[in-house]
Design an enzyme around this catalytic site. Structure first.
Site, mmCIF file in Angstrom:
data_model
loop_
_atom_site.group_PDB
_atom_site.id
_atom_site.type_symbol
_atom_site.label_atom_id
_atom_site.label_comp_id
_atom_site.label_asym_id
_atom_site.label_seq_id
_atom_site.Cartn_x
_atom_site.Cartn_y
_atom_site.Cartn_z
ATOM 1 N N SER A 31 47.244 97.394 86.669
ATOM 2 C CA SER A 31 47.984 98.353 87.478
ATOM 3 C C SER A 31 49.120 98.921 86.652
ATOM 4 O O SER A 31 49.642 98.266 85.735
ATOM 5 C CB SER A 31 48.559 97.651 88.712
ATOM 6 N N CYS B 53 47.759 109.414 94.272
ATOM 7 C CA CYS B 53 47.265 108.092 93.896
ATOM 8 C C CYS B 53 46.380 108.079 92.662
ATOM 9 O O CYS B 53 46.006 109.097 92.106
ATOM 10 C CB CYS B 53 46.629 107.382 95.077
ATOM 11 N N ASP B 54 46.031 106.857 92.263
ATOM 12 C CA ASP B 54 45.633 106.539 90.893
ATOM 13 C C ASP B 54 44.396 107.264 90.384
ATOM 14 O O ASP B 54 44.352 107.712 89.246
ATOM 15 C CB ASP B 54 45.393 105.037 90.777
ATOM 16 N N LYS B 55 43.341 107.352 91.173
ATOM 17 C CA LYS B 55 42.083 107.916 90.680
ATOM 18 C C LYS B 55 41.820 109.306 91.233
ATOM 19 O O LYS B 55 41.016 110.055 90.685
ATOM 20 C CB LYS B 55 40.895 107.002 91.052
ATOM 21 N N GLU C 29 41.640 96.415 88.247
ATOM 22 C CA GLU C 29 43.016 96.151 87.832
ATOM 23 C C GLU C 29 43.354 94.688 88.092
ATOM 24 O O GLU C 29 42.859 94.079 89.040
ATOM 25 C CB GLU C 29 43.988 97.044 88.600
ATOM 26 N N CYS D 185 53.488 104.703 95.381
ATOM 27 C CA CYS D 185 54.463 103.635 95.175
ATOM 28 C C CYS D 185 55.543 104.027 94.164
ATOM 29 O O CYS D 185 55.283 104.690 93.171
ATOM 30 C CB CYS D 185 53.749 102.359 94.742
ATOM 31 N N ASP E 69 44.480 101.557 95.641
ATOM 32 C CA ASP E 69 44.321 100.404 94.749
ATOM 33 C C ASP E 69 45.056 99.179 95.280
ATOM 34 O O ASP E 69 44.589 98.047 95.130
ATOM 35 C CB ASP E 69 44.855 100.743 93.358
#
Length: 553
Positions: free
Chosen positions: A468, A121-123, A442, A193, A80
């Site tokens: 985010s 990570c995000d997805k 985002e 992150c 992202d």
């Protein structure tokens, strides 16, 4: 076992021939060891994934040690941060569905007995959880672990400092060389992150749900413990196959309610609302925005994590990780439910230690009395909107101001950085919802610009897009219905007064009902500047609203 369908009997000789071509032995083909897929999102372009080849190898070692037969397969990954504020971000949320579909395809197509997802990570994390719920096989997840924070002049920094540094540079608060130093040092190595952003929040949710090992979420990517956790997961997934424990045995309504409660205590990302709703749908569990709202009211916010506080995932790890938070909340959790290997969750919580009371506060002395996320309703968001109060100044719990309206993220970002937004304004960014974007981008770039320019205590931002996990300030997202599908946000005009009351959970535009109705009757959907093609066109046609998790029909 399902794998008998491709390795037992005379008629399966062609199947065995192909498996032998991959190096399988007579013992592996004729034995009773389950076939386990190790689904890896290893990628050379994403820091959260660059080390997952080693993590997956450790999982495979564990599977072999327990008598199973591992097969590593791969699926996609998307960063992202790299995609942010570009057309690439339109593919971020849609990638979740591709991850789930690809795992379903390879696991079903090759008749695996179970799988372990090695993801970050995000997805990718929610995509793997959606696949687990959909397939209802023995399944586990090893999340890749958080990145270490960087340091500049002795201060801990992360990627969000760099995003906000761009706005600070525009305001003359820092020099180009100082921004360059941030850029060099903010992301010192592998991992997701360093703060309680979406990737790490979803890793925490995976652990609370029961599909990953004890303390997997907070263990940094750089720690050898991550490899030990991976190996142990490989061993225990073989046990899960033998015991017949499947994902839906784990993903119960009680598990989701516990995840939401821990999310509120951690002050996690607003994106968890989308993802938990989507995973629950795959699991056949009834879950709604009302559950988030109810639990936010009676769950204290216990951890002041980045971006709303000073602590990083390394700090949470050293304080005892997610189990420490669960221990503090144990009276309110359902701990007799099983984890992925059939053990009661109570076991992991009872052996947890809370090692730092500054990081994991007691319920009697919380950061805030209520949870870190809240659901807002009103004539601007009849089906709800989400705000992360864990990253919000109390001075902005109530705000009223004129709307400054933009029909895309790019327009808003240009105006903010160009000094066209004044203190007191409410920035409205629309046509960025699941269908309108499409892809529900985002908004980290405009929100970070506001923070970097010192406007986060005087300017609110409202959008049908999303944020985010690193966003802070008075930023309200997931406004539903979205503009593209005729939600009230579509007819807000420059100068309309917007009222936000976080305590009362209200989001309203100051228009009489008749005026709002008249505007909506005259509204027509915008024409696309260029015709959509490929995956995004199919996604727009199939995606549901944010209040339903932005799942596909």
């Amino acid at each position: 076992m399902r794998s008998d369908e491709i390795r037992r009997g005379v008629e399966r000789a062609p199947h065995r021939a192909l498996l032998r071509a991959c190096g399988l032995t007579d013992e592996e083909l004729e034995g009773d060891g389950p076939f386990i897929a190790v689904v890896n999102t290893y990628s050379e372009v994403i820091p959260g994934h660059v080390h997952l080849d080693k993590v997956a190898e450790a999982v495979k070692e564990g599977i072999r040690a327990a008598g199973g037969v591992p097969f590593e397969v791969e699926t996609i990954a998307l960063c992202d941060g790299i995609a942010m504020n570009t057309i690439g971000m339109k593919y971020s949320l849609p990638s979740r569905e591709l991850v789930a579909d690809s795992i379903e395809t390879v696991v079903e197509g090759h008749r695996f007995d179970g799988f372990v997802a090695v993801v970050s990570c995000d997805k990718m994390v929610p995509g793997a959880l959606m696949a687990a719920a959909r397939l209802d096989l023995p399944a586990a997840v090893v999340t890749g672990g958080p990145m270490e924070p960087g340091r500049v002049d002795g201060k801990k920094v992360d990627l969000i400092d760099v995003f906000e540094g761009v706005g600070a540079l525009k305001e003359g608060e820092i020099t180009e060389e100082e921004l360059k130093e941030l850029e060099r040092r903010a992301c010192p190595g592998p991992g997701s992150c360093a703060g309680m952003f979406t990737a790490n929040t979803m890793a925490c949710m995976t652990e609370v749900l029961g599909l990953s090992e004890f303390n997997c979420a907070a263990t940094p990517a750089t720690e050898a413990e991550k490899l030990r956790i991976a190996k142990l997961t490989g061993m225990r997934i073989v046990e899960a196959v033998k015991e017949g424990v499947t994902a839906r045995d784990v993903l119960t309504r009680e598990a989701f309610l516990d995840a939401i409660r821990v999310d509120m205590a951690l002050g996690g990302s607003t994106n968890t609302v989308l993802h938990l709703l989507a995973i629950a749908r795959e699991a056949g569990v009834d879950l709604s925005l009302d559950d988030f709202d109810e639990l936010s009211r009676d769950t204290p916010h216990l951890c002041a994590m980045r971006p709303g506080g000073p602590y990083t995932m390394r700090d949470l790890y050293e304080a005892g990780g997610v189990p420490a938070v669960m221990k503090e909340l144990s009276d309110d959790l359902h701990l007799d439910r099983p984890d992925y290997s059939g053990r009661p969750m109570r076991e992991r919580v009872e052996r947890a230690e809370i090692r730092d009371r500054d990081v994991v506060r007691p319920k009697s002395d919380p950061v805030e009395e209520e949870g870190g996320l809240r659901i807002l309703y009103g004539n601007l968001a009849p089906k709800g909107a989400v705000i992360k109060t864990a990253a919000l100044s109390k001075d902005m719990y109530e705000h009223e101001g004129p709307a400054v309206v933009f029909d895309s993220e790019e327009e808003a970002t240009e105006a903010i950085l160009g000094g066209e937004v004044d203190p007191g304004d409410v920035v409205v960014i629309r046509y960025e919802g699941p269908a309108g974007g499409p892809g529900m981008r985002e908004m980290l770039t405009p929100t970070s610009a506001l923070c970097g320019m010192g406007l986060d205590d005087s300017v609110a931002l409202v959008t049908d897009g999303r944020f985010s996990g690193g966003t802070r300030g008075p930023c309200i997202g997931h406004v539903s219905p979205e503009a593209y599908r005729g939600g009230p946000i579509a007819v807000v005009e420059d100068g309309d007064t917007i009222r936000i009351d976080v305590r009362k959970r209200k989001l309203e535009v100051d228009l009489e009902e008749e005026e709002l109705k008249a505007r909506l009757e005259e509204w027509e959907p915008p024409e696309d500047e260029e015709e959509l093609s490929g995956y995004l066109r199919r996604y727009r046609e199939l995606v549901r609203g944010a209040d339903e998790g932005a799942v596909l029909r």
